[in-house]
Design an enzyme around this catalytic site. Structure first.
Site, PDB file in Angstrom:
ATOM      1  N   HIS A 258       1.573   5.362  -1.698  1.00  0.00           N
ATOM      2  CA  HIS A 258       1.221   6.540  -2.505  1.00  0.00           C
ATOM      3  C   HIS A 258       2.501   7.124  -3.091  1.00  0.00           C
ATOM      4  O   HIS A 258       3.399   7.522  -2.340  1.00  0.00           O
ATOM      5  CB  HIS A 258       0.526   7.599  -1.643  1.00  0.00           C
ATOM      6  N   LEU A 259       2.568   7.153  -4.404  1.00  0.00           N
ATOM      7  CA  LEU A 259       3.762   7.692  -5.059  1.00  0.00           C
ATOM      8  C   LEU A 259       3.540   9.080  -5.644  1.00  0.00           C
ATOM      9  O   LEU A 259       4.500   9.757  -6.003  1.00  0.00           O
ATOM     10  CB  LEU A 259       4.225   6.753  -6.184  1.00  0.00           C
ATOM     11  N   ARG A 260       2.262   9.475  -5.792  1.00  0.00           N
ATOM     12  CA  ARG A 260       1.941  10.791  -6.389  1.00  0.00           C
ATOM     13  C   ARG A 260       2.466  10.878  -7.831  1.00  0.00           C
ATOM     14  O   ARG A 260       2.665   9.875  -8.482  1.00  0.00           O
ATOM     15  CB  ARG A 260       2.496  11.955  -5.551  1.00  0.00           C
TER      16      ARG A 260
ATOM     17  N   LEU B 272      -4.985   9.211   7.858  1.00  0.00           N
ATOM     18  CA  LEU B 272      -6.295   8.552   7.922  1.00  0.00           C
ATOM     19  C   LEU B 272      -6.159   7.097   7.497  1.00  0.00           C
ATOM     20  O   LEU B 272      -5.456   6.834   6.519  1.00  0.00           O
ATOM     21  CB  LEU B 272      -7.301   9.261   7.004  1.00  0.00           C
TER      22      LEU B 272
ATOM     23  N   ASN C 151      -5.122   7.314  -6.086  1.00  0.00           N
ATOM     24  CA  ASN C 151      -5.859   8.550  -5.766  1.00  0.00           C
ATOM     25  C   ASN C 151      -5.113   9.813  -6.191  1.00  0.00           C
ATOM     26  O   ASN C 151      -4.860  10.715  -5.398  1.00  0.00           O
ATOM     27  CB  ASN C 151      -6.231   8.603  -4.271  1.00  0.00           C
TER      28      ASN C 151
ATOM     29  N   LYS D 215      -9.196  -0.346  -5.938  1.00  0.00           N
ATOM     30  CA  LYS D 215      -9.282   0.298  -4.628  1.00  0.00           C
ATOM     31  C   LYS D 215     -10.644   0.955  -4.438  1.00  0.00           C
ATOM     32  O   LYS D 215     -11.090   1.735  -5.277  1.00  0.00           O
ATOM     33  CB  LYS D 215      -8.186   1.362  -4.505  1.00  0.00           C
TER      34      LYS D 215
ATOM     35  N   HIS E  64       0.873  -1.201   0.000  1.00  0.00           N
ATOM     36  CA  HIS E  64       0.000   0.000   0.000  1.00  0.00           C
ATOM     37  C   HIS E  64       0.897   1.233   0.000  1.00  0.00           C
ATOM     38  O   HIS E  64       1.482   1.587   1.021  1.00  0.00           O
ATOM     39  CB  HIS E  64      -0.909   0.005   1.241  1.00  0.00           C
TER      40      HIS E  64
ATOM     41  N   HIS F 105     -10.572   1.122   1.680  1.00  0.00           N
ATOM     42  CA  HIS F 105     -10.353   2.119   2.735  1.00  0.00           C
ATOM     43  C   HIS F 105     -11.561   1.977   3.656  1.00  0.00           C
ATOM     44  O   HIS F 105     -12.654   2.425   3.330  1.00  0.00           O
ATOM     45  CB  HIS F 105     -10.255   3.531   2.155  1.00  0.00           C
TER      46      HIS F 105
ATOM     47  N   HIS G 205      -4.654  -0.607   5.826  1.00  0.00           N
ATOM     48  CA  HIS G 205      -4.280   0.145   7.041  1.00  0.00           C
ATOM     49  C   HIS G 205      -5.286  -0.008   8.183  1.00  0.00           C
ATOM     50  O   HIS G 205      -5.913   0.958   8.611  1.00  0.00           O
ATOM     51  CB  HIS G 205      -4.027   1.622   6.738  1.00  0.00           C
TER      52      HIS G 205
ATOM     53  N   ALA H  81      -3.969  14.772   5.358  1.00  0.00           N
ATOM     54  CA  ALA H  81      -3.698  13.511   6.057  1.00  0.00           C
ATOM     55  C   ALA H  81      -2.641  12.734   5.290  1.00  0.00           C
ATOM     56  O   ALA H  81      -2.740  12.603   4.063  1.00  0.00           O
ATOM     57  CB  ALA H  81      -4.983  12.689   6.141  1.00  0.00           C
TER      58      ALA H  81
ATOM     59  N   ASP I 143       1.431   2.645   3.559  1.00  0.00           N
ATOM     60  CA  ASP I 143       0.610   3.848   3.394  1.00  0.00           C
ATOM     61  C   ASP I 143       1.485   5.097   3.411  1.00  0.00           C
ATOM     62  O   ASP I 143       1.038   6.164   3.841  1.00  0.00           O
ATOM     63  CB  ASP I 143      -0.507   3.937   4.443  1.00  0.00           C
TER      64      ASP I 143
ATOM     65  N   HIS J  38       3.026  14.430   1.468  1.00  0.00           N
ATOM     66  CA  HIS J  38       2.418  15.726   1.155  1.00  0.00           C
ATOM     67  C   HIS J  38       3.485  16.781   1.399  1.00  0.00           C
ATOM     68  O   HIS J  38       4.266  16.657   2.350  1.00  0.00           O
ATOM     69  CB  HIS J  38       1.230  16.029   2.086  1.00  0.00           C
TER      70      HIS J  38
END
Ligand code: DOR
Ligand code: ZN
Length: 349
Positions: free
Chosen positions: A15-17, A219, A41, A99, A13, A136, A174, A263, A247, A251
């Site tokens: 997030h690479l953006r 979150l 996302n 997802k 899980h 989620h 998560h 978050a 996760d 940011h």
């Protein structure tokens, strides 16, 4: 023990953006992990197989030369997702999972699902072909206290979905509560859960006591200590239903250190070091490999990695970098609340 060599881990899980942040954070994951499940996302979200292919191309272009890292792509479930597109992408290996974000639950979830009935055709097809659904697990009902959102999600959404479609393979992402751990343990097959390093190390006091600490805010939000201990027990037990999903959610600092901060906790650089400390503290170093490198592939029906990573323990606590710089500004790195004595010293392809 002062060194520990384990099979190369995966992050189930992540997030690479995109753009400058992708460029800056990806090398940190690629240095320690062989594969990662990449969250969809983005703005706009990754909703079609064509979107996933394009995003995978941007990730490949941002990888350090010679990296053997493999991104495993996911699709963002909407009420308009086409079952045929999803099935085709799974069949040819372009996408690994789908997802589910309840609309409004978290960062960039506005295009998510409001009425799960409208997603049933996709979920039925996924059940037929054995494609995992990643959830989620929080309700967004404003009447439900933020600390109860996971438990209420299990009761209102997840358990009914399991009854309705028992063949659908699901990962509760998560998990943050004893309720989540107990629910996963109550299910013999078809359900697993990821656990983050930060939820194993902090409780809600870390966010709120003695000043508000935005870099511990994510979150689902960290819960009270009893829940953290239940998560530790699940992670270190060796139970095959639990595996690592960091996760890691970068940011820019200016978007977290503000009146309404985002978050997400960015932990890719020190996840393995933190986990070695957690497992050592709980007398379970011999189970670290299962958690980071065996249980996940077993659930996803993928081969284990061939490479290895070596961790080393030092008497002095390790100092981790405070932040990673991106062309758009710094992103603070997760600072564990207690000393960590481990670091990764080598990784093979
Ligand atoms: O803390 C979080 N950050 N939780 C999520 O579910 C999303 C993530 C993000 O994308 O920033
Ligand atoms: Zn996430």
């Amino acid at each position: 023990m002062t060194t520990l060599t384990i099979r190369k881990p995966d992050d189930w899980h992540l997030h690479l953006r995109d753009g400058a942040v992708l460029q800056a954070v990806l090398p940190h994951t690629a240095a320690h992990f062989a594969r990662a499940i990449v969250m969809p996302n983005l703005v706009p979200p990754v909703v079609t197989v064509a979107d996933a292919l394009a995003y995978r191309g941007r990730i490949a272009a941002a990888l350090p030369a010679g990296s053997g890292f493999t991104p495993l792509m996911t699709l963002y479930l909407t009420e308009a997702t086409d079952p045929a597109d999803v099935a085709a992408g799974f069949a040819d290996g372009t996408v690994t999972a789908v997802k589910l974000y309840p609309a409004g639950a978290t960062t960039n979830s506005d295009s998510g699902v409001r009425d799960i009935d409208r997603a049933m055709p996709v979920l039925e097809r996924m059940a037929q072909i054995g494609m995992p659904l990643l959830v989620h697990g929080e309700v967004v009902d404003p009447a439900v206290d933020i600390f109860d959102r996971e438990a209420v999600f299990i009761e209102r959404v997840l358990a009914p979905l399991r009854d309705r479609l028992p063949e659908l393979r699901i990962v509760m992402e998560h998990v943050t509560t004893a309720d989540g751990v107990a629910y996963v343990r109550s299910q013999e097959t078809g359900l697993a859960a990821t656990l983050t390093p930060h939820h194993l190390m902090i409780n809600r006091n870390a966010i709120l006591a003695g000043g508000i600490r935005p870099h511990y805010y994510c979150l689902p939000v960290a819960k009270r200590e009893t829940h953290r201990l239940a998560l530790r027990d699940a992670a270190t037990s060796g139970d095959r239903r639990f595996f690592l999903g960091t996760d890691s959610a970068p940011h820019l600092d200016r978007l977290k250190e503000t009146a309404c901060g985002c978050a997400g906790i960015f932990n890719a650089p020190n996840t393995l070091a933190c986990l070695a400390q957690v497992f050592e503290d709980d007398g379970a170093l011999d189970r670290l490999e299962a958690f980071v490198a065996e249980n996940g592939p077993a659930f996803y029906r993928l081969p284990r990695n061939e490479g290895h990573v070596r961790l080393q323990r030092s008497e002095a606590p390790v100092d981790f970098p405070v932040a990673v710089d991106t062309a758009d500004g710094p992103v603070t790195v997760f600072q564990p609340p207690a000393p960590v004595h481990w670091r990764v010293v080598a990784a093979s392809a």
